[in-house]
Write an enzyme that holds these catalytic residues in place. Sequence first.
Site, PDB file in Angstrom:
ATOM      1  N   GLU A 117      54.001 -51.320 -28.360  1.00  8.49           N
ATOM      2  CA  GLU A 117      54.456 -50.780 -28.977  1.00  8.49           C
ATOM      3  C   GLU A 117      55.168 -50.576 -30.784  1.00  8.49           C
ATOM      4  O   GLU A 117      55.260 -49.797 -31.246  1.00  8.49           O
ATOM      5  CB  GLU A 117      56.099 -50.691 -28.255  1.00  8.49           C
ATOM      6  CG  GLU A 117      56.376 -49.664 -27.156  1.00  8.49           C
ATOM      7  CD  GLU A 117      55.850 -48.248 -26.745  1.00  8.49           C
ATOM      8  OE1 GLU A 117      55.545 -47.267 -27.761  1.00  8.49           O
ATOM      9  OE2 GLU A 117      55.450 -48.085 -25.745  1.00  8.49           O
ATOM     10  N   SER A 391      38.272 -21.072   6.189  1.00 12.17           N
ATOM     11  CA  SER A 391      38.692 -20.357   6.052  1.00 12.17           C
ATOM     12  C   SER A 391      39.452 -19.440   4.758  1.00 12.17           C
ATOM     13  O   SER A 391      39.010 -18.532   4.912  1.00 12.17           O
ATOM     14  CB  SER A 391      37.904 -19.676   7.355  1.00 12.17           C
ATOM     15  OG  SER A 391      37.005 -19.969   8.303  1.00 12.17           O
TER      16      SER A 391
END
Length: 906
Positions: A117, A391
């Site tokens: 950081e 389907s």
Amino acid sequence: MSDKQISREERRKAIERQKKTNNKKKKKSPAVTWIKRIVLAIVAIGIAGFVFGASLFVFYASSAPEIDEELLRDPISPTFYAADGETEIPYITAENREYVNYEDIPKSMEAAILATEDNRFYEHSGIDVIRLGGAVIANITGGFGSQGASTITQQVIKNSFLTNDKTLKRKAQEAYLAFKLEQEYEKEEIFEMYFNKILMSGNIYGFGTASEYFYGKPLSELTLSETALLAGMPQSPNGYNPFKNPERAEERRNVVLSLMDQHEKISTEEKEQAQAVPVADSLVPEGERQQQTPNVEYTVFMEMVEDELEALEGDYSLDEGLTIYTTLEPYVQTKVNEAMASDLFFDDTVQSAMTVVDTKTGGISAVGAAREYTGDVRHNYATAKDRAVGSTIKPLLDYGPAIEYLDWSTGQTVVDEPYSYEDNDQEIRNVDGEFLGTMTIREALYRSRNIPAVKTLQEVDTENAGEFMSKIGLNMENIYESTALGAANFSTVEMAGAYATFGNQGEFNKPHTIKKIVFRDGSTEQVVAPEPVQAMKDSTAFMVTDMLRDVVDLNVPGATGKEVAINGLDMAGKTGTTNYSAEKLEEFGLDSSSALDVWFAGYTTDYSISVWSGYPDRKTPIDTASNERLLSQRLFKNVMSEISSPETARFEQPESVTEQVVEVGSEPLKLASAFTPYSLRSSELFARGTEPNSVSQRYIVEDLDTPTRLRATVEGDSAELSWNYSDNDVSFEVSVEVDGSRTVLNTSSSQSYTFNGLEEGKSYTFRVVAVNSTQRSDPASTVVEVAAAPEEPEEEPAEEPVEEEPVEEEPVEEEPVEEEPVEEEPVEEEPVEEEPVEEEPVEEEPVEEEPAEDAPIDVPEDPTEEEENVTPSVNSSGKSNRNENDDGNSSNDNGQNGDSINEDNN
């Protein structure tokens, strides 16, 4: 002497000439002058910009909030509201945070955080000028905000006091407050603030809490690999959550280890050893993981909110005191939770998931991630995209694009016949192993036939199909013929959103959980709900919807989704099943009724719901030969019936759609004629302007000619009939009407007929009609009247004299009366024989009344058996008149028709 002087003079003049030449050259080259001017202008602009920037910085800094130590040390929990904008959702708080003092933070943990950081944290005064310079260059090349240069000090300030918007004002205030913070607090204190208030995941704040949650041990016991993983999480708390995304978490850990090596926090050998450790090895086992929140009712939905927040453009964080307005409907979520805990499940191990979406907005109203879901410690089946949809894809990939791009109507016919894939010659099978012949795409869809679906995709073309899918949020890289049957993986969230498009007049809204975000100041807000997109024509949306209505209609023979029907609710939907390949059936020792997954997706004008069911262990099948196949349908009905209002609006047919009665099987499709058999008539929908304008001539035939010169010759009690006709390929139906009753006497090819049994005093109407296998002519007719017997006039005079006159005259008058009728009988018969020949126009009198009695002629009103027998066998169905073609197809009602795909096609 004289020569020297001349020489000097010349030199002097030469020098003057040179000076003039140089001056002329300078005047001819203004470039230097302009360069000087530009440089001066830049310097002036720079000074002015610096003065302006400094002034603006001072102005923004003057409005910065005061530093509050309580806010510096404690995270600010967000506030969530439900879809109504008023009901608060209790979820994330920081109450259970494990606070760690600076002296207790392991040096390896600090080193990992600093390397990741802010490596120069202990060298700068709140702002890293070197890092800032790199960010400026990146922002110039990549656009403002493309890269940040925030130090740990700046992150503490931003998360404590400021909004998250990327503006000059916020950046100026952040820099000012970061410098001020560095003046008031020691570096170690600032690092401690960051260490304990940073959001790690969900409602996990601080590295100490994360260590216990993910590894079940304190920070002091963490390995280098574990330390690096935690150090990398704050950049994307949920994205790098090792429980949910172990692969991403491992990639991020390896980046952190590389940064530690780069900044000489560890050796290269240590880095490589730590990178070789699998992430999952040291995580808390699934069964022992802690529950993040005491109330799990909204857990899965709120996890999706967190993920969506991270995915938004912008730097939003839940530890910044945000107020987030969501799409959650608490009542709907409660009903979903009840369904997921109901006794609809047939054993303890089968799983299901469902997503409920607002049809009109795309907002996710509720989610069921799994049975007994308690947070990211369990697999979220609702958002997972690892199951083939079967389907349920047919309306989306096959029939929807055909209507959109090919202008097909719902009555477009396809042939269900033996067929193979073009790319590999593999035979395509329907689930029942049968072929039903010619049918409309409406019938093919509600029966879920496989072969018509593949043929339709081939007509549409995979490029058009892919474009249609992408517009409704279903992105596919590759589409094959087998994809037409559902060999594609999508989540219940995606399927619910896609189906909602049909119910929303073709307008697609991406499923989402967040409407808007209000920042800490209470006045700044950002609407983040996706913008709607018109994905298809409203005619396409309604026509697909109308076909899908038949899937769930109890009155439609062969419909596969009858289990979900809800009385009075206008609804549409589609079933789906994915089957094992032949190889997997053999490998797992399963029979052909075994299925991997069962789906149902359906919608009303209010809600769209997608449901998946199956086993986590793919070796365990769902038995489609039993009611297990209905699990998804029953879950759908359970929830939809609870959340739907009796006043739910019906799907409204748009002006762009027309309805016509067509003749099934006509090619191209034509309107039904008055002579089209009822079994071939179907009421179907068309996009306006594409409907057929011609009437089918297939069953329309011209009438046969009427027989001519019908004659009747009477001899005694017999009438000899004869007539003329020019065509030899017909038969003649002879009938007689007497005393109001008509009887067919004979049908033959002869042009004569003898009738025996004439009775005195009666009138006989004889008719002759020319007929063949499909046609009838108008009748020719003639009348024969037979005179009454002589006894009738004797009786009448015998009675009259008795009442009125003396007895003497009665015998005298009676004798001649008895004789005269006897002598005149033959005279009366002759004109009767000639009348039909001379007065043929008499035939018209019965012609007007009698055709109505000839049932075979009146095909439009009541088709005869003869016509039906000669009609080719065609399977068809429409909204107004549907016909089950044979009882052998009743097994198709089990909800599994056409849902068969091979697993290795996925």
